[in-house]
Design a protein around this motif. Sequence first.
Motif, short mmCIF file in Angstrom:
data_model
loop_
_atom_site.label_atom_id
_atom_site.label_comp_id
_atom_site.label_asym_id
_atom_site.label_seq_id
_atom_site.Cartn_x
_atom_site.Cartn_y
_atom_site.Cartn_z
N GLU A 1 0.82 -1.21 0.00
CA GLU A 1 0.00 0.00 0.00
C GLU A 1 0.85 1.26 0.00
O GLU A 1 1.93 1.30 0.60
N TYR A 2 0.36 2.29 -0.68
CA TYR A 2 0.93 3.64 -0.60
C TYR A 2 -0.04 4.53 0.18
O TYR A 2 -1.25 4.48 -0.04
N LYS A 3 0.53 5.35 1.08
CA LYS A 3 -0.28 6.28 1.87
C LYS A 3 0.28 7.70 1.74
O LYS A 3 1.50 7.88 1.59
N LEU A 4 -0.60 8.66 1.88
CA LEU A 4 -0.22 10.06 2.04
C LEU A 4 -0.94 10.59 3.27
O LEU A 4 -2.17 10.54 3.33
N THR A 5 -0.17 11.07 4.25
CA THR A 5 -0.77 11.64 5.46
C THR A 5 -0.32 13.09 5.60
O THR A 5 0.76 13.47 5.14
N THR A 6 -1.14 13.87 6.28
CA THR A 6 -0.76 15.25 6.58
C THR A 6 -1.42 15.69 7.88
O THR A 6 -2.54 15.27 8.19
N THR A 7 -0.69 16.52 8.63
CA THR A 7 -1.22 17.08 9.86
C THR A 7 -0.45 18.34 10.21
O THR A 7 0.75 18.45 9.91
N ASN A 8 -1.12 19.29 10.81
CA ASN A 8 -0.54 20.58 11.18
C ASN A 8 -0.41 20.59 12.69
O ASN A 8 -1.41 20.73 13.40
N GLN A 9 0.80 20.44 13.23
CA GLN A 9 0.99 20.17 14.64
C GLN A 9 1.64 21.34 15.38
O GLN A 9 2.53 22.03 14.86
N THR A 10 1.20 21.54 16.62
CA THR A 10 1.88 22.41 17.58
C THR A 10 2.20 21.57 18.81
O THR A 10 1.27 21.01 19.43
N VAL A 11 3.49 21.44 19.14
CA VAL A 11 3.90 20.58 20.25
C VAL A 11 4.72 21.40 21.24
O VAL A 11 5.28 22.45 20.90
N SER A 12 4.78 20.91 22.45
CA SER A 12 5.48 21.61 23.52
C SER A 12 6.99 21.46 23.41
O SER A 12 7.50 20.38 23.07
N ILE A 13 7.70 22.55 23.67
CA ILE A 13 9.15 22.55 23.83
C ILE A 13 9.47 23.29 25.12
O ILE A 13 8.56 23.76 25.82
N SER A 14 10.74 23.42 25.46
CA SER A 14 11.12 24.14 26.66
C SER A 14 10.63 25.59 26.60
O SER A 14 10.97 26.32 25.67
N GLU A 15 9.79 25.97 27.55
CA GLU A 15 9.29 27.34 27.69
C GLU A 15 8.55 27.84 26.45
O GLU A 15 8.55 29.05 26.16
N GLY A 16 7.94 26.92 25.69
CA GLY A 16 7.23 27.39 24.52
C GLY A 16 6.66 26.29 23.66
O GLY A 16 6.34 25.18 24.15
N GLU A 17 6.54 26.58 22.36
CA GLU A 17 5.93 25.65 21.41
C GLU A 17 6.71 25.63 20.10
O GLU A 17 7.36 26.61 19.74
N ALA A 18 6.62 24.50 19.40
CA ALA A 18 7.11 24.37 18.02
C ALA A 18 5.93 24.01 17.14
O ALA A 18 5.05 23.22 17.54
N HIS A 19 5.91 24.59 15.96
CA HIS A 19 4.77 24.40 15.07
C HIS A 19 5.26 24.06 13.67
O HIS A 19 6.21 24.66 13.16
N GLY A 20 4.61 23.07 13.05
CA GLY A 20 4.97 22.70 11.68
C GLY A 20 3.91 21.83 11.05
O GLY A 20 3.09 21.22 11.74
N ARG A 21 3.93 21.78 9.71
CA ARG A 21 3.08 20.84 8.98
C ARG A 21 3.92 19.65 8.57
O ARG A 21 5.02 19.81 8.03
N PHE A 22 3.39 18.45 8.83
CA PHE A 22 4.10 17.21 8.53
C PHE A 22 3.30 16.43 7.50
O PHE A 22 2.25 15.87 7.82
N THR A 23 3.80 16.44 6.26
CA THR A 23 3.17 15.71 5.17
C THR A 23 4.10 14.60 4.75
O THR A 23 5.27 14.85 4.44
N SER A 24 3.60 13.36 4.76
CA SER A 24 4.47 12.19 4.63
C SER A 24 3.96 11.22 3.57
O SER A 24 2.75 10.99 3.46
#
Length: 238
Positions: A204-227
């Motif tokens: 099977e071939y898949k395409l996934t995508t999600t727009n994530q905001t995750v916790s880091i030290s004293e803040g947040e990191a944000h990115g779109r992950f398309t795989s």
Amino acid sequence: MMRIVAAVLCLCTGPATAEAEWVLGGYLGAAHTMTAALSVTQPLADTNVTLTSVEYHGASFTPPIYYGYRVAYFLSDVSWLGFEAEVIHLKVYARTDGFSRASGRVMGLSIDGDVPVRVIVESFSISHGLNFAILNVVVRRALSGRSDGPVTFLARGGIGPTVPHAESRIGGVFEEGHEIGAPGMQVATGIEVRHGRRLGVIAEYKLTTTNQTVSISEGEAHGRFTSHHGVFGLTWHL
């Protein structure tokens, strides 16, 4: 996407059989996450910066490995149509040894230019899973023209929550943990080869995508992950 939609429309005209069916599946595979922007925000440090082109790798066969599993139910009166719950354990590692354009502020200083990624982010990964919990709609058609043929084409698409486990080291401070993430989506297409009444082999071939905001030290990191994913595995028809 247009080809997938066309394939789904063709499948909807396929023949039906009389019995409802449960199908269990599990698979391994590999995924490649596309280069994308990654933003880092740390209000107390007066940091709000975006790296415009961070590359990622998956390390899919390094523990904890990439995997997925699912359970589907195909209807009795329209056996080409099914509904499915699926879990995908995707991994994402930022390549911090490269360069990226950075714009914004870092510790109160303005920045706008190419910098080594590790100057801003020493390490960043979602390495114990960018875990997708997807509810899919599945369509299928036997390629032989017989409803019980040995080779079946399948297409699926769905949406659901994610549970990312992010790990990062920024400014010398390490942070990790599971959290509830943003929704994720997938489309996929593949084939199943049946061996007897119960067992099947899938590719099977898949395409996934999600727009994530995750916790880091004293803040947040944000990115779109398309795989892009390529998977292989087994099914069991109940």
